[in-house]
Scaffold this motif. Structure first.
Motif, PDB file in Angstrom:
ATOM      1  N   GLN A 142       0.846  -1.182   0.000  1.00 49.25           N
ATOM      2  CA  GLN A 142       0.000   0.000   0.000  1.00 49.25           C
ATOM      3  C   GLN A 142       0.884   1.235   0.000  1.00 49.25           C
ATOM      4  N   MET A 143       0.632   2.142  -0.913  1.00 46.13           N
ATOM      5  CA  MET A 143       1.421   3.358  -1.029  1.00 46.13           C
ATOM      6  C   MET A 143       0.653   4.530  -0.425  1.00 46.13           C
ATOM      7  N   VAL A 144       1.349   5.371   0.304  1.00 46.57           N
ATOM      8  CA  VAL A 144       0.722   6.520   0.958  1.00 46.57           C
ATOM      9  C   VAL A 144       1.593   7.758   0.710  1.00 46.57           C
ATOM     10  N   TRP A 145       1.045   8.914   1.039  1.00 41.73           N
ATOM     11  CA  TRP A 145       1.766  10.185   0.859  1.00 41.73           C
ATOM     12  C   TRP A 145       2.173  10.740   2.216  1.00 41.73           C
ATOM     13  N   VAL A 146       3.400  11.241   2.293  1.00 45.70           N
ATOM     14  CA  VAL A 146       3.887  11.890   3.515  1.00 45.70           C
ATOM     15  C   VAL A 146       4.594  13.177   3.124  1.00 45.70           C
ATOM     16  N   THR A 147       4.614  14.120   4.057  1.00 43.86           N
ATOM     17  CA  THR A 147       5.334  15.379   3.842  1.00 43.86           C
ATOM     18  C   THR A 147       6.664  15.324   4.580  1.00 43.86           C
ATOM     19  N   GLU A 148       7.517  16.294   4.290  1.00 48.75           N
ATOM     20  CA  GLU A 148       8.884  16.275   4.822  1.00 48.75           C
ATOM     21  C   GLU A 148       8.906  16.247   6.342  1.00 48.75           C
ATOM     22  N   ASN A 149       8.099  17.077   6.975  1.00 51.88           N
ATOM     23  CA  ASN A 149       8.077  17.131   8.438  1.00 51.88           C
ATOM     24  C   ASN A 149       6.694  16.791   8.985  1.00 51.88           C
ATOM     25  N   GLY A 150       5.946  16.022   8.235  1.00 54.12           N
ATOM     26  CA  GLY A 150       4.589  15.705   8.643  1.00 54.12           C
ATOM     27  C   GLY A 150       4.525  14.709   9.796  1.00 54.12           C
ATOM     28  N   SER A 151       3.416  14.743  10.524  1.00 53.47           N
ATOM     29  CA  SER A 151       3.227  13.841  11.666  1.00 53.47           C
ATOM     30  C   SER A 151       2.185  12.772  11.369  1.00 53.47           C
ATOM     31  N   VAL A 152       1.654  12.761  10.146  1.00 52.77           N
ATOM     32  CA  VAL A 152       0.673  11.749   9.729  1.00 52.77           C
ATOM     33  C   VAL A 152       0.967  11.344   8.287  1.00 52.77           C
ATOM     34  N   TYR A 153       0.345  10.242   7.852  1.00 51.33           N
ATOM     35  CA  TYR A 153       0.426   9.870   6.446  1.00 51.33           C
ATOM     36  C   TYR A 153      -0.953  10.025   5.809  1.00 51.33           C
ATOM     37  N   HIS A 154      -0.974  10.182   4.499  1.00 55.52           N
ATOM     38  CA  HIS A 154      -2.216  10.459   3.776  1.00 55.52           C
ATOM     39  C   HIS A 154      -2.471   9.364   2.736  1.00 55.52           C
ATOM     40  N   THR A 155      -3.706   8.941   2.655  1.00 59.54           N
ATOM     41  CA  THR A 155      -4.094   7.947   1.651  1.00 59.54           C
ATOM     42  C   THR A 155      -4.810   8.594   0.466  1.00 59.54           C
ATOM     43  N   ASP A 156      -5.101   9.876   0.576  1.00 56.07           N
ATOM     44  CA  ASP A 156      -5.785  10.604  -0.496  1.00 56.07           C
ATOM     45  C   ASP A 156      -4.875  11.735  -0.975  1.00 56.07           C
ATOM     46  N   SER A 157      -4.469  11.656  -2.245  1.00 55.51           N
ATOM     47  CA  SER A 157      -3.548  12.677  -2.771  1.00 55.51           C
ATOM     48  C   SER A 157      -4.183  14.051  -2.871  1.00 55.51           C
ATOM     49  N   SER A 158      -5.521  14.102  -2.849  1.00 58.46           N
ATOM     50  CA  SER A 158      -6.207  15.396  -2.929  1.00 58.46           C
ATOM     51  C   SER A 158      -6.524  15.976  -1.548  1.00 58.46           C
ATOM     52  N   CYS A 159      -6.021  15.348  -0.511  1.00 58.70           N
ATOM     53  CA  CYS A 159      -6.273  15.836   0.848  1.00 58.70           C
ATOM     54  C   CYS A 159      -5.807  17.291   0.952  1.00 58.70           C
ATOM     55  N   SER A 160      -6.599  18.117   1.575  1.00 58.78           N
ATOM     56  CA  SER A 160      -6.296  19.552   1.644  1.00 58.78           C
ATOM     57  C   SER A 160      -5.062  19.845   2.494  1.00 58.78           C
ATOM     58  N   HIS A 161      -4.630  18.886   3.305  1.00 61.66           N
ATOM     59  CA  HIS A 161      -3.436  19.112   4.116  1.00 61.66           C
ATOM     60  C   HIS A 161      -2.160  19.031   3.282  1.00 61.66           C
ATOM     61  N   ILE A 162      -2.209  18.345   2.139  1.00 62.50           N
ATOM     62  CA  ILE A 162      -1.025  18.271   1.277  1.00 62.50           C
ATOM     63  C   ILE A 162      -1.269  18.955  -0.074  1.00 62.50           C
ATOM     64  N   ASN A 163      -2.510  19.102  -0.443  1.00 63.64           N
ATOM     65  CA  ASN A 163      -2.855  19.805  -1.680  1.00 63.64           C
ATOM     66  C   ASN A 163      -3.517  21.128  -1.280  1.00 63.64           C
ATOM     67  N   LEU A 164      -2.696  22.098  -0.952  1.00 65.28           N
ATOM     68  CA  LEU A 164      -3.183  23.322  -0.319  1.00 65.28           C
ATOM     69  C   LEU A 164      -3.986  24.199  -1.278  1.00 65.28           C
ATOM     70  N   SER A 165      -5.052  24.790  -0.727  1.00 66.26           N
ATOM     71  CA  SER A 165      -5.843  25.779  -1.456  1.00 66.26           C
ATOM     72  C   SER A 165      -5.583  27.133  -0.795  1.00 66.26           C
ATOM     73  N   ILE A 166      -4.744  27.949  -1.424  1.00 65.12           N
ATOM     74  CA  ILE A 166      -4.282  29.194  -0.816  1.00 65.12           C
ATOM     75  C   ILE A 166      -5.288  30.318  -1.074  1.00 65.12           C
ATOM     76  N   GLN A 167      -5.641  31.044  -0.018  1.00 62.74           N
ATOM     77  CA  GLN A 167      -6.572  32.157  -0.090  1.00 62.74           C
ATOM     78  C   GLN A 167      -5.809  33.477   0.152  1.00 62.74           C
ATOM     79  N   VAL A 168      -6.404  34.580  -0.327  1.00 61.31           N
ATOM     80  CA  VAL A 168      -5.807  35.905  -0.157  1.00 61.31           C
ATOM     81  C   VAL A 168      -6.783  36.796   0.615  1.00 61.31           C
ATOM     82  N   SER A 169      -6.242  37.603   1.507  1.00 57.54           N
ATOM     83  CA  SER A 169      -7.105  38.501   2.302  1.00 57.54           C
ATOM     84  C   SER A 169      -6.276  39.689   2.782  1.00 57.54           C
ATOM     85  N   SER A 170      -6.961  40.698   3.231  1.00 59.14           N
ATOM     86  CA  SER A 170      -6.277  41.810   3.892  1.00 59.14           C
ATOM     87  C   SER A 170      -6.134  41.447   5.365  1.00 59.14           C
TER      88      SER A 170
END
Length: 245
Positions: A142-170
């Motif tokens: 089973q293959m999973v996704w991990v980040t460089e300094n992450g504390s969990v592993y991800h089974t969904d490549s579209s998870c918002s914790h690794i596939n960030l949706s960046i917002q802009v605001s004042s």
């Protein structure tokens, strides 16, 4: 006078063109014949004996040549000579090479007869038993996704914790915003620090920091795909687990 001279030249040109077209047709037939023979011989390399035991034997080159020659269409043999002397079986590959020497009948123009080459190459089929196939499938990791300094592993490549949706605001408007967990956004220690926030700041719905720069490390994820056994016991991302449930 001119017409009487031009007509024979025109007829000769037409005959030469028709001969060329016919040679291309015969060459195509020869190539298809070699390909069909090569496919059949590749399967014959994998067989079972009387007891049902599987065998994998490399067929002899001579036997392959004899079979391929027998399958060459009669029309090709009648209109020329074919040799498969360059064929060979080596390192699990079967390569059928043919040289076709067409007959040049009624040649109006003396043309040197040249051979036409055709080739087919396939890998010999070795096959697997059902038990071996089931064993390989069971061993699939089973293959999973991990980040460089992450504390969990991800089974969904579209998870918002690794596939960030960046917002802009004042900064002022961001003070009233909350992330998905209901937390207030704090300044990023790396790009904001003790300085003032810019006219525009960047944040994510699941993060709890705002940033002055899109190039900030806090907005980047170095994600790699690894086997589950290589995560060193990291827990699964709660969001991925909830989605899989």
């Amino acid at each position: 006078m001119e017409a009487s001279l031009a007509l024979p030249v025109f007829l000769i040109a037409v005959l030469v063109l028709l001969k060329i077209v016919d040679l291309y047709r015969l060459h195509g037939m020869l190539t298809v014949s070699l390909q069909e023979s090569a496919r059949y011989l590749s399967v014959c390399a994998y067989a079972v004996d009387e007891t049902g035991k599987e065998t994998y034997e490399i067929p002899e080159t001579a036997a392959c040549i004899a079979y391929a020659e027998a399958k060459i269409p009669k029309e090709i043999r009648e209109n020329g000579m074919v040799t498969l002397a360059g064929s060979r079986v080596k390192n699990g590959w079967l390569e059928l090479k043919a040289i076709y020497w067409p007959k040049m009948r009624n040649r109006l123009i003396p043309v040197r007869n040249r051979g036409i080459a055709a080739c087919a190459k396939v890998h010999l089929f070795c096959g697997k038993t059902e038990e071996e196939a089931d064993e390989e499938e069971g061993e699939a990791k089973q293959m999973v996704w991990v980040t460089e300094n992450g504390s969990v592993y991800h089974t969904d490549s579209s998870c918002s914790h690794i596939n960030l949706s960046i917002q802009v605001s004042s900064p002022g408007a961001l003070a009233w915003k909350r992330n998905q967990d209901g937390e207030k956004y704090k300044e990023c220690e790396q790009c904001v620090g003790n300085g003032a926030a810019g006219a525009e700041v960047y944040y994510t719905k699941y993060g709890n920091r705002y940033h002055n720069s899109l190039s900030c490390k806090g907005l980047k994820r170095k994600v790699k795909l690894v086997a589950l056994e290589q995560t060193d016991g990291l827990p699964q991302c709660s969001k991925c687990a909830k989605k899989a449930a």
